[in-house]
Design a protein around this motif. Structure first.
Motif, PDB file in Angstrom:
ATOM      1  N   LEU A 285       0.487  -1.092  -0.168  1.00 13.82           N
ATOM      2  CA  LEU A 285      -0.115  -0.234   0.054  1.00 13.82           C
ATOM      3  C   LEU A 285       0.715   1.478  -0.378  1.00 13.82           C
ATOM      4  O   LEU A 285       0.453   2.658  -0.856  1.00 13.82           O
ATOM      5  N   ALA A 286       1.664   1.444   0.319  1.00 14.50           N
ATOM      6  CA  ALA A 286       2.750   2.261   0.486  1.00 14.50           C
ATOM      7  C   ALA A 286       3.074   2.411  -0.744  1.00 14.50           C
ATOM      8  O   ALA A 286       3.521   4.043  -0.978  1.00 14.50           O
ATOM      9  N   ASP A 287       3.419   1.291  -2.144  1.00 12.69           N
ATOM     10  CA  ASP A 287       3.348   1.863  -3.124  1.00 12.69           C
ATOM     11  C   ASP A 287       2.509   2.414  -3.868  1.00 12.69           C
ATOM     12  O   ASP A 287       2.232   3.397  -4.575  1.00 12.69           O
ATOM     13  N   ASP A 303      -6.894  14.991  -1.649  1.00 15.71           N
ATOM     14  CA  ASP A 303      -6.030  13.998  -1.846  1.00 15.71           C
ATOM     15  C   ASP A 303      -4.937  14.452  -1.152  1.00 15.71           C
ATOM     16  O   ASP A 303      -4.272  13.475  -0.617  1.00 15.71           O
ATOM     17  N   ARG A 304      -4.527  15.445  -1.243  1.00 12.53           N
ATOM     18  CA  ARG A 304      -3.319  16.294  -0.697  1.00 12.53           C
ATOM     19  C   ARG A 304      -3.533  16.215   1.216  1.00 12.53           C
ATOM     20  O   ARG A 304      -2.853  15.445   2.158  1.00 12.53           O
ATOM     21  N   HIS A 305      -4.846  16.072   1.600  1.00 15.25           N
ATOM     22  CA  HIS A 305      -5.549  16.175   3.231  1.00 15.25           C
ATOM     23  C   HIS A 305      -4.658  14.896   3.320  1.00 15.25           C
ATOM     24  O   HIS A 305      -3.906  14.783   4.703  1.00 15.25           O
ATOM     25  N   LEU A 306      -5.327  13.840   2.459  1.00 14.66           N
ATOM     26  CA  LEU A 306      -5.249  12.793   2.730  1.00 14.66           C
ATOM     27  C   LEU A 306      -3.970  11.563   3.231  1.00 14.66           C
ATOM     28  O   LEU A 306      -3.107  10.960   3.711  1.00 14.66           O
ATOM     29  N   ASN A 307      -3.489  12.602   1.643  1.00  9.22           N
ATOM     30  CA  ASN A 307      -1.300  12.095   1.537  1.00  9.22           C
ATOM     31  C   ASN A 307      -0.801  12.332   2.961  1.00  9.22           C
ATOM     32  O   ASN A 307       0.238  11.839   3.471  1.00  9.22           O
ATOM     33  N   GLN A 308      -1.193  13.693   3.637  1.00  8.46           N
ATOM     34  CA  GLN A 308      -0.482  14.271   4.665  1.00  8.46           C
ATOM     35  C   GLN A 308      -0.629  13.643   5.481  1.00  8.46           C
ATOM     36  O   GLN A 308      -0.190  13.222   6.390  1.00  8.46           O
ATOM     37  N   TYR A 309      -2.138  13.011   5.782  1.00 11.15           N
ATOM     38  CA  TYR A 309      -2.096  12.984   7.713  1.00 11.15           C
ATOM     39  C   TYR A 309      -2.155  10.824   7.064  1.00 11.15           C
ATOM     40  O   TYR A 309      -2.009  10.167   7.795  1.00 11.15           O
ATOM     41  N   LEU A 310      -2.027  10.192   6.016  1.00 13.94           N
ATOM     42  CA  LEU A 310      -2.153   8.713   5.929  1.00 13.94           C
ATOM     43  C   LEU A 310      -0.974   8.703   5.418  1.00 13.94           C
ATOM     44  O   LEU A 310      -0.072   7.133   5.526  1.00 13.94           O
ATOM     45  N   GLY A 311       0.524   9.417   4.309  1.00 15.55           N
ATOM     46  CA  GLY A 311       1.434   8.742   4.006  1.00 15.55           C
ATOM     47  C   GLY A 311       1.687   8.149   3.297  1.00 15.55           C
ATOM     48  O   GLY A 311       2.704   8.269   2.851  1.00 15.55           O
ATOM     49  N   ILE A 312       0.695   7.966   2.624  1.00  8.84           N
ATOM     50  CA  ILE A 312       0.799   7.048   1.451  1.00  8.84           C
ATOM     51  C   ILE A 312       0.216   8.164  -0.070  1.00  8.84           C
ATOM     52  O   ILE A 312      -0.230   9.084   0.490  1.00  8.84           O
ATOM     53  N   PRO A 313       0.947   7.197  -0.958  1.00 11.59           N
ATOM     54  CA  PRO A 313       0.187   8.204  -1.925  1.00 11.59           C
ATOM     55  C   PRO A 313      -1.938   8.008  -2.782  1.00 11.59           C
ATOM     56  O   PRO A 313      -1.729   7.184  -2.100  1.00 11.59           O
ATOM     57  N   VAL A 314      -2.136   9.499  -2.363  1.00 12.98           N
ATOM     58  CA  VAL A 314      -3.641   9.093  -2.752  1.00 12.98           C
ATOM     59  C   VAL A 314      -3.818   9.803  -4.383  1.00 12.98           C
ATOM     60  O   VAL A 314      -3.289  10.851  -4.720  1.00 12.98           O
ATOM     61  N   ARG A 315      -4.681   9.503  -5.153  1.00 12.80           N
ATOM     62  CA  ARG A 315      -5.161   9.957  -6.304  1.00 12.80           C
ATOM     63  C   ARG A 315      -6.760   9.671  -5.676  1.00 12.80           C
ATOM     64  O   ARG A 315      -7.056   8.932  -5.370  1.00 12.80           O
ATOM     65  N   ILE A 316      -7.575  10.077  -7.508  1.00 13.37           N
ATOM     66  CA  ILE A 316      -8.417  10.757  -6.996  1.00 13.37           C
ATOM     67  C   ILE A 316      -8.752  10.441  -8.664  1.00 13.37           C
ATOM     68  O   ILE A 316      -8.269   9.755  -9.844  1.00 13.37           O
ATOM     69  N   ALA A 317      -9.675   8.925  -8.004  1.00 15.17           N
ATOM     70  CA  ALA A 317     -10.264   8.243  -9.652  1.00 15.17           C
ATOM     71  C   ALA A 317     -11.276   9.060 -10.037  1.00 15.17           C
ATOM     72  O   ALA A 317     -11.724  10.194 -10.686  1.00 15.17           O
ATOM     73  N   GLU A 318     -11.345   8.719 -12.126  1.00 14.79           N
ATOM     74  CA  GLU A 318     -11.411   9.673 -12.938  1.00 14.79           C
ATOM     75  C   GLU A 318     -13.169   9.295 -13.097  1.00 14.79           C
ATOM     76  O   GLU A 318     -13.566   8.123 -12.210  1.00 14.79           O
ATOM     77  N   SER A 319     -13.671  10.576 -12.756  1.00 18.53           N
ATOM     78  CA  SER A 319     -15.271  10.961 -13.216  1.00 18.53           C
ATOM     79  C   SER A 319     -15.775  10.124 -11.273  1.00 18.53           C
ATOM     80  O   SER A 319     -16.942   9.002 -11.336  1.00 18.53           O
ATOM     81  N   PRO A 320     -15.249  10.219 -10.226  1.00 19.11           N
ATOM     82  CA  PRO A 320     -15.405   9.125  -9.335  1.00 19.11           C
ATOM     83  C   PRO A 320     -16.744   9.448  -8.771  1.00 19.11           C
ATOM     84  O   PRO A 320     -17.407   8.270  -7.978  1.00 19.11           O
TER      85      PRO A 320
END
Ligand SMILES: Nc1ncnc2c1ncn2[C@@H]1O[C@H](COP(=O)(O)OP(=O)(O)O)[C@@H](O)[C@H]1O
Ligand SMILES: [Mg+2]
Length: 346
Positions: A285-287, A303-320
């Motif tokens: 998951l770290a990758d 995405d930035r907020h979750l990345n900061q608090y979880l420390g793993i890469p976060v991506r938003i799906a297309e047309s979520p």
């Protein structure tokens, strides 16, 4: 010819019965219906207003504005059926509208449901769909469908994680080798954010606004992390001290402060799911990181907020907003392969 046949005789429907919106898709064609999960009824009477037509977009326009004689209902609350008869009426209307057919056909349907629902609540979804005209019915967890819809390698021996944040629930799942290895589902999502905004404005400005106005504010200027250009938006409400309508200019910083708590619950939910995984999976998951789906994935900076608090890469799906429905469509298309992993209520 083949596609003509499919268009006219296809009887497979993918349904995301969401708290905010219901979507119906056909595997070969795409999403055919996307409407608010709302129904209007005359107070004291059974059945839907307008001979059964005050459903979806039409009923949504009446939310928060209906006269005393009319009740505007969201029959799904936190992803589960809160009004069985109205859910059935709504589903029947939507299925007929999407297929253009009214009688004599019993489509096979796969319906996405939250991970946190009980056996009784599952039964209610199945019964509703049956009575609304469905033939065979399978259920699939929203998070599993979201993973498939987002194109994650869910069947491979590598962990991937998805979080679907809709109106009523946030669903997190870690998948590997086609199965969910850890998951959590909480009843804090977009609706709770709207309520947090209502509370904040009442406390800070003595201003009373409705949940619809709060949702508009959230979409117009809401964010989870600082913005390059902070925004502001005017809102009208009732001054709770004087009892007189008043307008106020609200900033994105203020909305962010209001949203902090619900976001914190979502962060905790995701963190708790990660902690339940085996070390090898956590290393994956770290990758591979986290993919976000659902309407709230469109919140600025989430995405930035979750990345900061979880420390793993976060991506938003297309047309979520439509990822879950597209995932259900893929499962329907490969029903033979997926069938064992779906729930048919027995
Ligand atoms: N641009 C946006 N920014 C923030 N929240 C949004 C945005 N668009 C939609 N939402 C929120 O997403 C939620 C609905 O998401 P959706 O996936 O359609 O829900 P559900 O699956 O529960 O029906 C609502 O709370 C809505 O206010
Ligand atoms: Mg959804």
């Amino acid at each position: 010819m083949l596609s003509w046949l499919r268009n006219n005789f296809t009887t497979d429907l993918a349904i995301d019965l969401g708290t905010s919106s219901t979507q119906i898709g056909f595997p070969a064609e795409g999403i055919r219906l996307d409407e608010p999960s709302v129904v209007a009824v005359a107070r004291g009477q059974k059945g839907v207003l307008g001979k059964g037509a005050a459903v979806g977009k039409l009923a949504h326009q009446m939310l928060g504005r209906a006269p005393d004689g009319i009740r505007v209902v969201r029959p799904i609350a936190h992803g589960v059926i809160s009004d069985f008869e109205l859910t059935e009426a709504m589903l029947r209307y939507f299925m007929q509208k999407a297929t253009g057919r009214t009688r004599g056909f019993r489509p096979r349907v796969v319906i996405a449901i939250p991970g946190c629902i009980t056996a009784v609540e599952k039964r209610a979804v199945i019964n509703s769909a049956e009575r609304a005209g469905a033939g065979q019915i399978w259920l699939i967890e929203k998070s599993r469908a979201a993973g498939v819809g987002a194109g994650l390698p869910v069947s491979e021996p590598v962990a991937s994680m998805v979080c679907d944040i809709g109106g009523g629930t946030a669903e997190v799942a870690v998948m590997s080798l086609g199965d969910i290895v850890a998951s959590r589902s909480i009843r804090t999502a977009g609706d709770e954010m709207d309520q947090a905004i209502v509370k904040y404005l009442r406390r800070r400005y003595s201003l009373r606004i409705g949940e619809q106005s709060a949702e508009l504010l959230k979409i117009a200027i809401g964010s989870a992390a600082p913005l390059d250009h902070e925004l502001s938006h005017e809102v009208s409400g009732l001054d709770t001290a004087s009892g007189i309508p008043r307008k106020a200019m609200i900033t994105s910083e203020e909305i962010r402060e209001a949203l902090y708590e619900p976001l914190e619950e979502i962060v905790d939910c995701i963190r708790g799911t990660i902690e339940r995984c085996q070390p090898e999976l956590i290393a994956d998951l770290a990758d591979t990181g986290l993919v976000l789906t659902g309407g709230v994935a469109m919140l600025r900076g989430i995405d930035r907020h979750l990345n900061q608090y979880l420390g793993i890469p976060v991506r938003i799906a297309e047309s979520p907003r439509t990822t879950v429905t597209r995932g259900v469509m893929i499962c329907l298309d490969h029903l033979e392969q997926w069938q064992d992993r779906l729930d048919n209520g027995s």
